[in-house]
Design an enzyme around this catalytic site. Structure first.
Site, PDB file in Angstrom:
ATOM      1  CB  SER A   1      -1.041   0.094   1.194  1.00 20.26           C
ATOM      2  OG  SER A   1      -0.108  -0.002   2.251  1.00 20.26           O
TER       3      SER A   1
ATOM      4  CG  HIS B   1      -4.542  -1.624  -0.860  1.00 25.44           C
ATOM      5  ND1 HIS B   1      -4.961  -0.531  -1.147  1.00 25.44           N
ATOM      6  CD2 HIS B   1      -3.894  -1.657   0.318  1.00 25.44           C
ATOM      7  CE1 HIS B   1      -4.990   0.114   0.237  1.00 25.44           C
ATOM      8  NE2 HIS B   1      -4.239  -0.629   1.164  1.00 25.44           N
TER       9      HIS B   1
ATOM     10  CE  LYS C   1      -7.535  -0.985   2.411  1.00 22.14           C
ATOM     11  NZ  LYS C   1      -7.213  -2.209   3.130  1.00 22.14           N
TER      12      LYS C   1
HETATM   13  C1  LIG Z   1      -6.981  -2.567   4.529  1.00 27.64           C
HETATM   14  C2  LIG Z   1      -6.209  -3.810   4.593  1.00 27.64           C
HETATM   15  C3  LIG Z   1      -6.716  -4.798   5.425  1.00 27.64           C
HETATM   16  C4  LIG Z   1      -7.692  -4.629   6.378  1.00 27.64           C
HETATM   17  O1  LIG Z   1      -8.940  -4.548   5.805  1.00 27.64           O
HETATM   18  P1  LIG Z   1     -10.121  -4.339   6.856  1.00 27.64           P
HETATM   19  O2  LIG Z   1     -11.351  -5.051   6.041  1.00 27.64           O
HETATM   20  O3  LIG Z   1     -10.332  -2.865   6.781  1.00 27.64           O
HETATM   21  O4  LIG Z   1     -10.073  -4.966   8.168  1.00 27.64           O
HETATM   22  C5  LIG Z   1      -6.201  -6.137   5.388  1.00 27.64           C
HETATM   23  N1  LIG Z   1      -4.962  -6.208   4.559  1.00 27.64           N
HETATM   24  C6  LIG Z   1      -4.350  -5.344   3.733  1.00 27.64           C
HETATM   25  C7  LIG Z   1      -3.439  -5.812   2.936  1.00 27.64           C
HETATM   26  C8  LIG Z   1      -5.099  -4.238   3.655  1.00 27.64           C
HETATM   27  O5  LIG Z   1      -4.816  -3.103   2.734  1.00 27.64           O
END
Ligand SMILES: *Cc1c(COP(=O)(O)O)cnc(C)c1O
Length: 398
Positions: free
Chosen positions: A185, A213, A244
């Protein structure tokens, strides 16, 4: 003196040291739906380039309607974990839609991807096994691995040389699992899944990818890294979030081999001991996957926007990390500069975040721009112009 007082003093010292290091996190209050244009609590309208709203689904009418319909027909909450009385037809339908989307055998839902990652290792692997993890993996993977008794190996970010030596070191263990983020990220780089898969075959290891992502973003139709590398159905475990690209509400999932998902339903603690996602979220999730199954318009627009933006920024003279995702890291290197520039951009009506140590390595400060299918060409042009203007003012550009 009440018992809390000593602890209170300690906490105040901790908070002071966070503040004086300039690391205190404030929440920024938005008084509109999440979108490409948002209204801040101050009333100011800004263009948003820091949400994970990759496909622009956070305020999409079809999802809002689906959530409202599900709430009307299936109620507000489940008041139960899945296996007692917390499973509706909607949950099963959403799990099937996710498996169809990724070309996997089965799916299990969680309240978040943090929970999916927290609950995936411990039920599957034990003392005699090995987990080989990328050094830049998400915090939830690190925590999940901590909860598991398997031996831990770590390899430098996306370094296949290091991965190979860790795999060699792990040959004595019974089972090996390589785990990686699909997209990292902070840089926006994609894990080299083709090479990871080859090494996994060579050294008898399974593979897990966190597609948080990358899902909805990477690959021609947004099916993620397994589409990009033509490995659909060949990666043993995928985890991901509904928080996301897929509408951004809440919820996560693990999808992959049938028996793996089956064991998780028997033993995964966040699944067994935490509440089901609400009907509205399940209903809107189904609508999101339907939308993406029926059209590639959003994925195409996102890819177009990301290519346009990064191309123009490089043309303008900015130092951009190579990216294959919707994340564009504008490198500034200096921590203070990253904060100043983000503040100036906000004055120009552009909402972005500057990141510096310890979120990124020392001397690697940057502004992270996140593109969305919801951005119109004029939004991108305005953002690029604001970067150019502030970049000149701050001496980033000549
Ligand atoms: C955002 C993210 C998470 C967490 O996801 P949530 O559903 O918000 O708990 C886990 N792993 C990665 C790689 C992320 O970018």
């Amino acid at each position: 003196m009440i018992p809390y007082q000593k602890f209170q003093n300690y906490l105040n010292q901790e908070l002071d040291s966070i503040r004086s290091a300039g690391l205190y996190k404030d929440e920024r209050i938005i008084a509109s739906p999440q979108s490409s244009v948002i209204r801040l609590a101050s009333g100011k309208e800004v263009l948003n380039f820091c949400a994970n709203n990759y496909l622009g689904l956070s305020d999409r009418q079809e999802l809002i309607d689906a959530a409202q319909n599900a709430m009307s027909s299936r109620g507000y909450g489940m008041s139960s974990v899945r296996f007692i009385c917390g499973t509706q037809d909607l949950h099963k339908k959403l799990e099937a839609a996710i498996a169809r989307f990724f070309g996997t055998e089965d799916t299990i839902l969680y309240a978040s991807c943090f929970d999916a990652n927290g609950g995936v290792f411990e039920p599957l692997l034990g003392e005699g096994d090995a987990i080989i993890s990328d050094a830049l993996n998400h915090a939830s993977i690190i925590d999940g691995v901590r909860l598991c008794k398997a031996v831990r190996y770590r390899y430098a970010n996306a370094s296949m040389e290091d991965l190979e030596s860790q795999l060699q070191a792990a040959q004595a263990q019974r089972f090996r699992l390589i785990v990686t983020d699909g997209v990292f990220s902070m840089d926006g780089n994609v894990a080299p899944l083709d090479q990871i898969h080859r090494l996994a075959e060579k050294y008898d290891a399974m593979v897990m990818v966190d597609e948080s992502h990358s899902a909805g973003v990477v690959g021609k139709t947004g099916r993620g890294t397994t589409e990009l590398y033509d490995l659909k159905g060949k990666v043993d475990i995928l985890t991901g979030t509904l928080g996301k690209a897929f509408g951004g509400a809440i919820g996560g999932f693990t999808t992959g081999r049938r028996e793996i998902i089956d064991i998780l339903r028997q033993r995964s603690r966040p699944y067994l001991f935490s509440n089901s996602i609400p009907p509205s979220v399940a209903g809107a999730g189904i609508a999101a996957f339907e939308l993406l199954e029926n059209s590639n318009e959003l994925q195409d627009r996102l890819h177009e926007n990301a290519a346009y933006f990064t191309g123009k920024m490089i043309e303008a003279g900015f130092d951009i990390k190579p990216t294959q995702s919707a994340i564009c890291a504008v490198m500034l290197y200096d921590a203070r500069l990253s904060q100043e520039m983000a503040a100036k951009l906000l004055d120009e009506g552009i909402y972005v975040t500057g990141f510096y140590y310890p979120v990124v390595p020392k001397g690697q400060a940057r502004i992270r721009v996140q593109l969305s299918a919801a951005h119109k060409r004029e939004h991108l042009d305005k953002c690029i112009a604001a970067f150019a203007k502030t970049g000149k003012e701050l001496g980033v550009l000549k």
